[in-house]
Write an enzyme that holds these catalytic residues in place. Structure first.
Site, PDB file in Angstrom:
ATOM      1  N   HIS A 269       2.608  34.594  43.231  1.00  0.00           N
ATOM      2  CA  HIS A 269       2.745  33.823  44.503  1.00  0.00           C
ATOM      3  C   HIS A 269       1.818  34.733  45.373  1.00  0.00           C
ATOM      4  O   HIS A 269       1.842  36.195  45.593  1.00  0.00           O
ATOM      5  CB  HIS A 269       4.138  34.071  44.904  1.00  0.00           C
ATOM      6  CG  HIS A 269       4.378  33.052  46.029  1.00  0.00           C
ATOM      7  ND1 HIS A 269       4.424  31.811  46.149  1.00  0.00           N
ATOM      8  CD2 HIS A 269       4.765  33.386  47.287  1.00  0.00           C
ATOM      9  CE1 HIS A 269       4.751  31.251  47.412  1.00  0.00           C
ATOM     10  NE2 HIS A 269       4.834  32.524  47.957  1.00  0.00           N
TER      11      HIS A 269
ATOM     12  N   SER B  90       2.494  28.394  50.823  1.00  0.00           N
ATOM     13  CA  SER B  90       3.900  28.731  50.543  1.00  0.00           C
ATOM     14  C   SER B  90       4.776  27.981  51.762  1.00  0.00           C
ATOM     15  O   SER B  90       4.608  26.762  51.535  1.00  0.00           O
ATOM     16  CB  SER B  90       4.159  30.249  50.710  1.00  0.00           C
ATOM     17  OG  SER B  90       5.453  30.405  50.400  1.00  0.00           O
TER      18      SER B  90
ATOM     19  N   ASP C  90       4.761  32.091  39.224  1.00  0.00           N
ATOM     20  CA  ASP C  90       5.438  32.099  40.420  1.00  0.00           C
ATOM     21  C   ASP C  90       6.607  31.104  40.289  1.00  0.00           C
ATOM     22  O   ASP C  90       6.513  30.363  39.701  1.00  0.00           O
ATOM     23  CB  ASP C  90       4.362  31.154  41.342  1.00  0.00           C
ATOM     24  CG  ASP C  90       4.723  31.221  42.663  1.00  0.00           C
ATOM     25  OD1 ASP C  90       6.013  31.539  43.319  1.00  0.00           O
ATOM     26  OD2 ASP C  90       3.943  30.284  43.460  1.00  0.00           O
TER      27      ASP C  90
END
Length: 303
Positions: A274, A154, A244
């Site tokens: 995610h 991320s 996501d």
């Protein structure tokens, strides 16, 4: 108007969990950080045993070093996710343990400074400092400074991608990078209007805003990695989740790397959302994704 994702599109292991992600409350950010750390055993498990684990000071940057064996080892510098505002050594300890064991390389987890207390460029500067520490001081810990790779999830994937380009420009060889659903586009041009479980667009916008203050050029490649010169970057694996809001921009970065002549491979985990890679106790796909990354990194780190 936002559209909800039909539940049947999700993997059953994802569908079994409630989506409790609410808006970020800046006044309770410290509480949120503690909750993420405290919930790690439930979400990720205790973590696999590693031959040696120790906290180290990488020239002023707190880090945790995982060594799966004795002897000179290549190093994976790992940058954790959490929107540049959350996460740390505790939240990603099980993931880093597994990556070290599966890859056979040492993993250096970087506890970089968090926003909003420390906005850009604090985090990327900390990552650069940790990489420099490996090169200057790693031999004392039997680390092979000539075999370094990068990984992150991320926002940590964003920092790893930035570090890869900055290392290239500083004449530092990075053998490979493995990125889990990296953040790439501060404008959020591809987020769409479907509401997926987990990461929510308003929360990500808030994270971007506190990480990159208004006076900073968001078109600079240190902020938008896909906008820089991508030629000569290391072989890259990008792992994304089907459901996501970051999937399109992450896969777009991988495609741009390939267009620039960089070895680039993308895998999309079907039915996943995610943050799935960190949740090793919840999702089978997390283990498979770590195996992919470990194999990719080990191959390029081999002597």
């Amino acid at each position: 108007m936002s559209r909800l994702l039909p539940p049947e599109r999700l993997h059953p292991q994802v569908r079994a969990l409630p989506d409790v992600t609410g808006p970020i409350d800046p006044a309770r950010l410290d509480e949120q950080r503690r909750a993420v750390a405290d919930n790690t055993p439930v979400e990720a498990g205790a973590g696999v045993p590693v031959h040696h684990v120790e906290d180290v000071d990488a020239d002023g940057v707190p880090c945790r070093l995982y060594r799966p064996a004795d002897g000179p080892l290549p190093v994976i510098v790992y940058t954790h996710g959490g929107g540049w505002v959350d996460g740390g050594l505790t939240s990603h300890d099980p993931l880093c343990r597994l990556l070290a064991v599966r890859s056979g390389a040492a993993v250096l987890a970087v506890d970089y400074r968090l926003a909003p207390e420390h906005p850009f460029p604090a985090a990327p500067d900390d990552v650069d400092r940790a990489i420099d520490w490996v090169r200057s001081s790693g031999a004392a810990l039997s680390l092979d400074a000539g075999r370094v790779a990068l990984s992150g999830d991320s926002s940590g994937g964003h920092l790893a991608a930035v570090a890869a380009r900055r290392s290239r420009d500083r004449g530092i060889e990075v053998r490979a990078q493995a990125l889990f659903y990296p953040v790439m586009d501060p404008a959020g041009t591809t987020w769409g209007d479907v509401v997926f479980p987990g990461l929510k667009a308003p929360n990500l916008r808030w994270c971007w805003d506190v990480f990159v203050p208004a006076h900073v050029d968001r078109g600079h490649p240190d902020v938008s990695p896909a906008r820089g010169d991508l030629r000569g970057l290391p072989p890259t694996l990008v792992v994304t989740a089907e459901h996501d809001i970051l999937t399109t921009e992450a896969e777009g970065y991988a495609a741009a790397l390939a267009e620039a002549g960089v070895s680039s491979v993308t895998f999309r985990a079907q039915g996943q959302v995610h943050g799935f890679v960190r949740r090793l106790a919840r999702f089978d796909a997390a283990h498979a994704a770590v195996d992919l990354a470990a194999g990719h990194l080990a191959r390029h780190l081999s002597a």
